[in-house]
Design a protein around this motif. Structure first.
Motif, PDB file in Angstrom:
ATOM      1  N   ARG A  50       0.924  -1.414   0.766  1.00 28.87           N
ATOM      2  CA  ARG A  50       0.252   0.413   0.136  1.00 28.87           C
ATOM      3  C   ARG A  50       0.758   0.852   0.006  1.00 28.87           C
ATOM      4  NH1 ARG A  50      -3.979   0.640   4.953  1.00 28.87           N
ATOM      5  NH2 ARG A  50      -2.137   2.155   5.945  1.00 28.87           N
ATOM      6  N   PRO A  51       0.847   2.306  -0.593  1.00 25.28           N
ATOM      7  CA  PRO A  51       2.571   3.111  -0.893  1.00 25.28           C
ATOM      8  C   PRO A  51       1.628   4.240  -0.269  1.00 25.28           C
ATOM      9  CG  PRO A  51       1.288   2.164  -3.700  1.00 25.28           C
ATOM     10  CD  PRO A  51       0.673   1.436  -2.517  1.00 25.28           C
ATOM     11  N   ALA A  52       2.383   4.903   0.399  1.00 22.08           N
ATOM     12  CA  ALA A  52       2.286   6.310   0.886  1.00 22.08           C
ATOM     13  C   ALA A  52       2.592   7.673  -0.069  1.00 22.08           C
ATOM     14  CB  ALA A  52       3.408   6.157   1.854  1.00 22.08           C
ATOM     15  N   ASN A  53       2.176   9.059   0.730  1.00 25.42           N
ATOM     16  CA  ASN A  53       2.802   9.751   0.185  1.00 25.42           C
ATOM     17  C   ASN A  53       3.861  10.119   0.691  1.00 25.42           C
ATOM     18  OD1 ASN A  53      -0.198  10.838   1.036  1.00 25.42           O
ATOM     19  ND2 ASN A  53      -0.025  10.823  -1.795  1.00 25.42           N
ATOM     20  N   LEU A  54       3.969  10.033   1.814  1.00 27.25           N
ATOM     21  CA  LEU A  54       5.042  10.204   2.628  1.00 27.25           C
ATOM     22  C   LEU A  54       6.124   9.220   3.445  1.00 27.25           C
ATOM     23  CD1 LEU A  54       7.500  12.790   3.368  1.00 27.25           C
ATOM     24  CD2 LEU A  54       5.766  13.100   5.124  1.00 27.25           C
ATOM     25  N   VAL A  55       6.768   9.282   3.036  1.00 20.56           N
ATOM     26  CA  VAL A  55       7.766   8.318   4.240  1.00 20.56           C
ATOM     27  C   VAL A  55       8.857   9.336   4.897  1.00 20.56           C
ATOM     28  CG1 VAL A  55      10.088   6.473   3.810  1.00 20.56           C
ATOM     29  CG2 VAL A  55       7.630   6.187   2.628  1.00 20.56           C
ATOM     30  N   ILE A  56       8.738   9.107   6.412  1.00 21.19           N
ATOM     31  CA  ILE A  56       9.450  10.307   7.128  1.00 21.19           C
ATOM     32  C   ILE A  56      10.520   8.054   7.837  1.00 21.19           C
ATOM     33  CG2 ILE A  56       9.883  10.893   9.576  1.00 21.19           C
ATOM     34  CD1 ILE A  56       7.087  12.252   8.910  1.00 21.19           C
ATOM     35  N   THR A  57      11.499   8.355   7.255  1.00 18.94           N
ATOM     36  CA  THR A  57      12.463   7.341   7.692  1.00 18.94           C
ATOM     37  C   THR A  57      13.688   8.017   8.848  1.00 18.94           C
ATOM     38  OG1 THR A  57      13.845   5.045   7.307  1.00 18.94           O
ATOM     39  CG2 THR A  57      13.828   7.017   5.864  1.00 18.94           C
ATOM     40  N   ASP A  58      14.238   6.770   9.433  1.00 23.11           N
ATOM     41  CA  ASP A  58      15.446   6.580   9.883  1.00 23.11           C
ATOM     42  C   ASP A  58      16.707   6.897   9.291  1.00 23.11           C
ATOM     43  OD1 ASP A  58      17.011   8.037  12.241  1.00 23.11           O
ATOM     44  OD2 ASP A  58      17.100   5.431  13.316  1.00 23.11           O
ATOM     45  N   PHE A  59      18.050   6.591   9.335  1.00 23.91           N
ATOM     46  CA  PHE A  59      19.040   6.727   9.131  1.00 23.91           C
ATOM     47  C   PHE A  59      19.372   5.644   9.593  1.00 23.91           C
ATOM     48  CE2 PHE A  59      23.893   6.496   8.035  1.00 23.91           C
ATOM     49  CZ  PHE A  59      23.395   6.613   7.228  1.00 23.91           C
ATOM     50  N   ASN A  60      19.296   5.544  11.081  1.00 25.45           N
ATOM     51  CA  ASN A  60      20.006   4.367  10.521  1.00 25.45           C
ATOM     52  C   ASN A  60      19.873   3.418  11.738  1.00 25.45           C
ATOM     53  OD1 ASN A  60      23.205   4.796  11.143  1.00 25.45           O
ATOM     54  ND2 ASN A  60      22.685   6.128  12.853  1.00 25.45           N
ATOM     55  N   MET A  61      19.570   2.019  11.450  1.00 26.68           N
ATOM     56  CA  MET A  61      18.371   1.240  11.294  1.00 26.68           C
ATOM     57  C   MET A  61      19.402   0.018  10.934  1.00 26.68           C
ATOM     58  SD  MET A  61      14.437   2.509   9.889  1.00 26.68           S
ATOM     59  CE  MET A  61      15.037   2.080   8.324  1.00 26.68           C
ATOM     60  N   PRO A  62      18.849  -1.666  11.755  1.00 25.84           N
ATOM     61  CA  PRO A  62      19.718  -2.892  11.243  1.00 25.84           C
ATOM     62  C   PRO A  62      18.342  -3.628  10.347  1.00 25.84           C
ATOM     63  CG  PRO A  62      17.141  -2.973  13.249  1.00 25.84           C
ATOM     64  CD  PRO A  62      17.901  -1.557  12.967  1.00 25.84           C
ATOM     65  N   LYS A  63      18.918  -4.675   9.939  1.00 25.97           N
ATOM     66  CA  LYS A  63      18.520  -4.979   8.562  1.00 25.97           C
ATOM     67  C   LYS A  63      18.291  -3.853   6.706  1.00 25.97           C
ATOM     68  CE  LYS A  63      14.885  -7.622  10.399  1.00 25.97           C
ATOM     69  NZ  LYS A  63      13.869  -8.321  10.961  1.00 25.97           N
ATOM     70  N   LEU A  64      17.554  -3.234   6.966  1.00 26.85           N
ATOM     71  CA  LEU A  64      17.595  -2.086   6.026  1.00 26.85           C
ATOM     72  C   LEU A  64      18.250  -0.588   6.447  1.00 26.85           C
ATOM     73  CD1 LEU A  64      18.003  -1.985   2.652  1.00 26.85           C
ATOM     74  CD2 LEU A  64      15.513  -2.544   2.674  1.00 26.85           C
ATOM     75  N   ASP A  65      18.533   0.300   5.670  1.00 23.54           N
ATOM     76  CA  ASP A  65      18.750   1.659   6.686  1.00 23.54           C
ATOM     77  C   ASP A  65      17.895   2.470   6.244  1.00 23.54           C
ATOM     78  OD1 ASP A  65      20.616   2.057   4.915  1.00 23.54           O
ATOM     79  OD2 ASP A  65      22.178   2.372   5.865  1.00 23.54           O
ATOM     80  N   GLY A  66      18.026   3.681   6.032  1.00 18.01           N
ATOM     81  CA  GLY A  66      17.380   4.622   6.146  1.00 18.01           C
ATOM     82  C   GLY A  66      18.344   4.927   4.408  1.00 18.01           C
TER      83      GLY A  66
END
Length: 129
Positions: A50-66
C-alpha cells in the motif's frame, strides 16, 4: 495545497519511542493516515502492499537502513515518486550528499519540534491545511 488529513505517511524507525514522537507530531498537524515500520525491509513490504505519499525514515536501522530504503524506493517504479524525509541525529555532510544523490526530498534532524516537522513537510508538499 494538500490537506494534512489527505496525506498518507509511513514512519520508519527501529525505536518505538521515536516512531511515537513522529506519529504524535503528525497528529498535531492534522495527519491521520499514519502507518509504521520498524526497519527498511518492513517498510518496503508495506509500501509495495500500500503506497504512501510520504516516508519519514531514520537513517540508522538494522536490516535495511534509511539509505538502503531510499534507494529501494527510488528504483522500484510503482513507488519511486514517494516523498522521503530522512530523520537523523546528525547533520553529517557526507550523509546529506549521499542521500541527495539518491533523491531524498528533505531532512529532519533530531530532536525536532512539531513546527519543524510541519515546515519540512510543507517544503516538500507546499502549505498543508
Amino acid at each position: 495545497m494538500p490537506a494534512a488529513s489527505a496525506l498518507s505517511v509511513l514512519i520508519v524507525d527501529d525505536q518505538a519511542t521515536m516512531r511515537s514522537l513522529v506519529r504524535n507530531g503528525l497528529k498535531q498537524i492534522g495527519v491521520t493516515n499514519i502507518r509504521e515500520a520498524g526497519d527498511g525491509e518492513e517498510a518496503v513490504s508495506a509500501l509495495v502492499a500500500r503506497p504512501a505519499n510520504l516516508v519519514i525514515t531514520d537513517f540508522n536501522m538494522p536490516k535495511l537502513d534509511g539509505m538502503g530504503l531510499l534507494r529501494a524506493i527510488r528504483t522500484y517504479e510503482p513507488i519511486r515518486n514517494t516523498a522521503v524525509i530522512m530523520l537523523t541525529g546528525r547533520a553529517d555532510p557526507e550523509l546529506v550528499k549521499r542521500a541527495s544523490q539518491y533523491g531524498v526530498n528533505n531532512y529532519l534532524v533530531k530532536p525536532f519540534t512539531v513546527v519543524t516537522l510541519r515546515g519540512k513537510i510543507e517544503e516538500v508538499f507546499g502549505a498543508i491545511t
